[in-house]
Write an enzyme that holds these catalytic residues in place. Structure first.
Site, PDB file in Angstrom:
ATOM      1  N   ASP A 316      12.099 -11.697 -43.395  1.00 36.33           N
ATOM      2  CA  ASP A 316      12.232 -10.243 -42.910  1.00 36.33           C
ATOM      3  C   ASP A 316      12.581 -10.441 -41.450  1.00 36.33           C
ATOM      4  OD1 ASP A 316      12.206  -7.526 -43.183  1.00 36.33           O
ATOM      5  OD2 ASP A 316      10.578  -7.607 -41.561  1.00 36.33           O
ATOM      6  N   GLU A 369      17.337 -12.198 -43.882  1.00 36.14           N
ATOM      7  CA  GLU A 369      17.902 -10.796 -43.600  1.00 36.14           C
ATOM      8  C   GLU A 369      18.151 -10.705 -42.206  1.00 36.14           C
ATOM      9  OE1 GLU A 369      16.475  -6.101 -42.928  1.00 36.14           O
ATOM     10  OE2 GLU A 369      15.153  -7.850 -42.168  1.00 36.14           O
TER      11      GLU A 369
END
Length: 638
Positions: A316, A369
């Site tokens: 993330d 990401e």
């Protein structure tokens, strides 16, 4: 009350050396709490890193939370590790560490390496084990094929607590085991290859979706214990479904029982707020330049891959790690030693992470990401890349959704939004995400992003999905999108499963299932997903009609697929389409088919190519293009 703490260690001098060098990747075997036997006496060994503490003790129900009765001993080697063995304790014991800091503070902290925790809002750690008698050996042996970059990779992204609730008690979470009973057959019905769980690590604030983690080694107890999650993963593996975990090494919250100022000092986080505090999320950033923190984080990645048999980590907020000026104004950040805005320590950490995962878990994927133009995110570190296996293609997502939001009458003016991503599609190994971030905070659900009346909305959504599944790259769709969830995602309730009683929603679900099936059945859609050899435009300039056509190609040119999209509500009669090969072309899929609640404009099931040069192809076919629809053709083999 148990006997006093007994001196004992599980750490060798080499363990400590690796830890302090940032190269100990299995700290979970050494730190935390472990039920063991010492000299024939059962009990629990505790070890915690708190180098700036004056005293550390274990407190819990077993001693009335008395910080003076069971003090740990600090190691002689200046490692800052406190340890000791408490006889008669066993798995299930609730505890925390009481830390008397050199700043004079008295802190009560959860164990950073705890394998289990109390159900929030309680915050104590629980002595536990990750022993499990796994029965997924066939999957683990064969996953090198299913996880490979030239294989189909279709991911169902989901949040465990809000995918489905108990119908009789909507406020009640399903357990990991109850989720397994429902999720496995659903994913099989939908033909997904992988599922991605949003963070399952323990987090005190449920509406953080799991992204504010306090227990990095503990699966959240909201849905059960460690073995319950393992059962869920095992059931998925038994049915050939890979499992990806959302992993958050980018920041952590400031909860008093968590990692923040763990021993009274900035231990896990960078002491400089310009590097250590995240202004967007009001959270704290790991000190990537500290060797012990690198050992902690890489050990955590290894832990989920090792103990939980995870097949991939979606990392993330990588962009927030890479840039010193991420979400910061002038004066709120300092340049690196070379004068740039790159966080060199974070870059080094990410490279080491991916190198280590690649070496010890070679058939696992790491997925970034990352939303910027940082070069080489999914390129090998020896090629000056970061070493990820894939990267989310945020540009494709934003451009594509922006295009489809437009009323078809305006789409001629936005034609490039659907073609531009092909310009850079092969600079990385891209995954095409229609993720949770796109259906929250007023952005509307996917179906309500689509223009027009109800029929047009669903027709547009089918066309969008057909485009995603036939464009280069791997695929990800957030839960609810597969059946046209109408409301935005709400973490506090179940998806609107009742919508499936209505034909449009049931039909779009059937369509997504079919797209997953075709995606896996035709190598042209996945064998060269990351290579320009696997894609070429046949028609990309028909702005007036909002028509797009392209070819997907695998290793065998005989198995080329041709895709054509008509993204207006107008039927295009006798449309001539260039094709790369002579012979007969069969209709493989029509998103306007009545099976999927389309209007059923007649399209020939098979058509012979004419020797008519068209769209830079030596032959072409004539057909009718249904409105707001996509068609997929394949060559009919003799």
């Amino acid at each position: 009350m148990p006997d006093a703490v007994v001196s004992h260690t599980l750490l060798s001098e080499f363990d400590v050396f690796l830890f302090r060098a940032g190269r100990h990747y299995k700290l979970y075997e050494k730190l935390g709490s472990k039920e063991i036997t010492v000299d024939g006496v059962p009990g629990v060994y505790f070890a915690v890193w708190a180098p700036n503490a004056l005293e550390v003790s274990v407190i819990g129900d077993f001693n009335g939370w008395n910080p003076y009765s069971h003090k740990l001993q600090v190691r002689w080697d200046s490692s800052g590790i406190w340890e000791g063995f408490i006889p008669t304790l066993k798995n299930g014991e609730v505890y925390k560490y009481h830390i008397h800091s050199n700043t004079g503070e008295h802190l009560e902290k959860a164990d950073p390496f705890a394998l289990h925790a109390e159900v929030p809002p309680k915050t104590a750690s629980i002595v536990s084990t990750t022993w499990y008698d796994w029965e997924d050996s066939e999957w683990m042996y064969n996953r090198r094929e299913r996880n490979a970059l030239d294989r189909p990779f279709s991911v169902y992204e989901m949040h465990l607590g809000s995918w489905m609730r108990d119908p009789k008690s909507p406020e009640k979470f399903l357990s990991y085991r109850e989720i397994a009973e429902r999720l496995v057959p659903y994913l099989l019905e939908m033909n997904y290859t992988h599922v991605e769980f949003m963070p399952v690590m323990e987090h005190p604030y449920y509406p953080s979706w799991g992204y504010q983690i306090t227990g990095y080694f503990a699966a959240t107890s909201r849905y059960g214990g460690p073995q319950d999650l393992m059962f869920l993963i095992e059931e998925l593996h038994k049915h050939n479904i890979g499992v990806i975990l959302d992993w958050v090494p980018s920041h952590f919250p400031g909860d008093s029982h968590g990692l923040y100022k763990f021993d009274g000092t900035h231990l896990f986080e960078h002491a400089d707020p310009k590097k250590g505090f995240h202004p967007d999320w009001q959270s704290y950033i790991f000190n990537y330049g500290r060797n012990e923190i690198r050992s902690f984080l890489i050990s955590n990645a290894f832990f989920w891959l090792d103990r939980y048999h995870i097949d991939g980590l979606r990392v993330d907020a990588v962009a927030s790690m890479l840039y010193l000026d991420y979400s910061r104004k002038e004066g709120e950040w300092d340049p690196n030693e070379l004068g740039g805005n790159e966080n060199l320590e974070a870059v080094s950490f990410l490279k080491e992470l991916n190198e280590a995962v690649s070496k010890y878990f070679p058939h696992v994927q790491t997925i970034a990401e990352e939303s910027t133009s940082w070069p080489g995110v999914s390129r090998a570190t020896f090629d000056n890349g970061l070493g990820f296996g894939m990267k989310w293609m945020m540009g494709w997502m934003h451009d594509t959704l922006s295009y489809f939001k437009e009323d078809p009458i305006n789409r001629a003016h936005h034609h490039d939004k659907l073609t531009f991503s092909a310009v850079y599609a092969y600079t990385e190994n891209f995954m095409l995400p229609l993720s949770h971030d796109e259906v929250v905070y007023g952005k509307q659900s996917l179906i309500y992003k689509m223009p027009g009346d109800e029929w047009q909305k669903f027709a547009n959504l089918r066309a969008l999905y057909l485009f995603m599944y036939t464009f280069s790259g791997t695929k990800l769709l957030f839960m609810g999108g597969e059946f046209g969830q109408t409301s935005e995602w709400n973490v506090n309730q179940s998806l609107d499963w009742h919508l499936l009683q209505f034909k449009p929603h049931l039909s779009i679900k059937k369509f997504v299932s079919k797209m997953n099936e075709l995606y896996q059945a035709y190598p042209a859609l996945y064998e060269k997903a990351f290579s320009p050899e696997g894609f070429f435009w046949i028609e990309l300039e028909d702005r007036a009609n909002s028509v797009f056509a392209y070819c997907r190609r695998g290793h065998d040119l005989e198995n080329d697929l041709v895709v054509v999209l008509n993204l207006t509500p107008i039927v295009r009669r006798n449309f001539r389409l260039g094709v790369p090969h002579p012979g007969e072309w069969e209709l493989l899929l029509n998103s306007d088919d009545q099976t999927y609640n389309g209007c059923g404009i007649a399209v020939k099931k098979s058509v012979n190519a004419d020797p008519v040069f068209w769209m830079n192809q030596k032959q072409s076919i004539s057909l009718d293009l249904p409105p707001l629809a996509g068609l997929i053709f394949k060559r009919k083999m003799k």
